[in-house]
Motif scaffolding. Structure first.
Motif, short mmCIF file in Angstrom:
data_model
loop_
_atom_site.label_atom_id
_atom_site.label_comp_id
_atom_site.label_asym_id
_atom_site.label_seq_id
_atom_site.Cartn_x
_atom_site.Cartn_y
_atom_site.Cartn_z
N LEU A 268 0.95 -1.19 0.00
CA LEU A 268 -0.04 -0.16 0.00
C LEU A 268 0.73 1.32 0.01
N ASP A 269 1.04 1.78 -1.03
CA ASP A 269 1.95 3.11 -1.32
C ASP A 269 3.35 2.60 -0.99
N GLY A 270 3.46 1.42 -1.23
CA GLY A 270 4.89 0.96 -0.99
C GLY A 270 5.29 0.11 0.25
N VAL A 271 4.18 0.27 0.97
CA VAL A 271 4.34 -0.35 2.50
C VAL A 271 4.05 -1.86 2.40
N PHE B 37 -7.94 -0.50 4.79
CA PHE B 37 -6.75 0.49 4.69
C PHE B 37 -7.27 1.40 3.49
N ARG B 38 -6.32 2.22 3.13
CA ARG B 38 -6.42 3.23 2.30
C ARG B 38 -5.22 3.89 1.47
N ALA B 39 -5.19 3.83 0.34
CA ALA B 39 -3.76 4.20 -0.54
C ALA B 39 -4.16 4.69 -1.98
N ARG B 40 -3.03 5.28 -2.56
CA ARG B 40 -3.18 5.61 -3.78
C ARG B 40 -2.79 4.47 -4.96
N THR B 41 -1.90 3.85 -4.23
CA THR B 41 -1.33 2.60 -5.34
C THR B 41 -1.48 1.19 -4.16
N VAL B 42 -2.28 0.42 -4.91
CA VAL B 42 -2.27 -1.01 -4.11
C VAL B 42 -1.70 -2.19 -5.11
N THR C 66 -1.39 -4.26 -10.20
CA THR C 66 -0.99 -3.00 -9.51
C THR C 66 -2.18 -2.18 -9.64
N ILE C 67 -2.95 -1.62 -8.74
CA ILE C 67 -4.12 -0.83 -9.00
C ILE C 67 -3.62 0.55 -8.47
N SER C 68 -4.03 1.63 -9.24
CA SER C 68 -3.74 2.88 -9.17
C SER C 68 -5.01 4.01 -8.87
#
Length: 308
Positions: A198-201, A269-274, A296-298
């Protein structure tokens, strides 16, 4: 052939993708009235013909390339999904007319549930030159060569597995096939190991259900991602962890109200990129069979201009 310019689109005809089988055909008799309602915008109407999903996408692409000033989809989420592949990330405005079994994207973005009322809203927006920007989700396959857009929710767990089984079954017909697929997959239910970034995490987790929402609902009004907002530039991810059959059966009805997210085995969770990966899962986006994991979902802010 001369290239199509933005000015051509501004005054071009309204291309209409109509799925006569959506909603088990219960709205097909309304089509002439819906087209009349759209014609009130003062633009020519171009009704697109297609006999399947691939033809529907090709017809939309051809219409836009030929200078269509707007694209309208009459049908459910599947019809909308096909149209989105053409207008996502462009300046061509789009209007969904809810006439399917599941109309989640249209309703979640504020269109009336009544098809005739939705056609009136779209015609009014066209007359006034009005549109509203909303986000879409862009999926990229693990090899980087496959790309799809979706508007509502991506299913990548139990619901996707049920859809995959139902689509393989030849009997029974109709909704009973889906009901039987649920029973079969409930008997086989087991958590799967997912990797989420999630955003790289990174997050490693065992789960039976994973949904990534641009909008709150899927499956005809199930609020799987109840806090998702298609204007916030973010994706909502809802994960049901090591849930057994009895718990899943108890929790699933709560999805219609969105209260399932308060269950201790459900995480949000919430993210810009998954970035999402797991073995043996084919995803379903807007209820349509889509890419296999990993994907990858953006969230793409303002990727769609809605005629509202």
């Amino acid at each position: 052939m001369l290239p199509v310019t933005a000015e051509d689109h501004l005054n071009g005809p309204i291309a209409v993708l109509a799925n006569s089988t959506a909603g088990r055909g219960r709205y097909s008799a309304l089509l002439p009235r819906l087209l009349d309602g759209l014609a009130a915008a003062g633009r020519p109407i171009r009704l697109l013909t297609a006999t399947g999903p691939a033809e529907a996408e090709a017809a939309c692409r051809a219409a836009v390339a030929d200078g269509a000033g707007a694209l309208v989809a009459i049908g459910g989420d599947g019809t909308v999904h096909r149209a989105l592949q053409t207008v996502a990330g462009t300046d061509v405005p789009f209007g969904p007319i809810p006439a399917g079994t599941g109309n989640d994207f249209a309703l979640d973005t504020g269109f009336p549930a009544d098809p005739l009322a939705a056609a009136e809203v779209i015609a009014s927006a066209l007359r006034d030159g009005r549109s509203r920007a909303v986000d879409l989700a862009r999926m990229t396959g693990g090899d980087g060569s496959s790309e799809r857009w979706y508007g509502a929710v991506l299913a990548a767990g139990f619901d996707a597995i049920v859809n995959e089984r139902a689509n393989r079954m030849r009997w029974p017909r109709g909704p009973r096939r889906y009901d039987l697929a649920i029973l079969v997959e409930l008997a086989r239910l087991r958590p799967r190991r997912y990797t989420l970034r999630l955003d790289g995490v990174p997050h490693e987790l065992d789960a039976v259900l994973v949904a990534v929402g641009n909008c709150p609902t899927y499956g005809g009004g199930m609020r799987i991602c109840p806090d998702a907002d298609p204007t916030d530039g973010l994706l909502d991810v809802v994960v049901a962890g090591r849930v057994n059959r009895r718990t899943l059966i108890r929790v699933k009805p709560r999805i219609y109200q969105g209260t399932h997210v308060s269950h201790p085995l459900v995480r949000s969770f919430r993210a810009r990129t998954v970035e999402l990966s797991a073995e043996g899962i084919t995803t379903y986006a807007d209820g349509e069979r889509s890419l296999g994991l990993p994907v990858t979902i953006s969230a793409v802010p303002g990727a769609l201009r809605l005629l509202r």
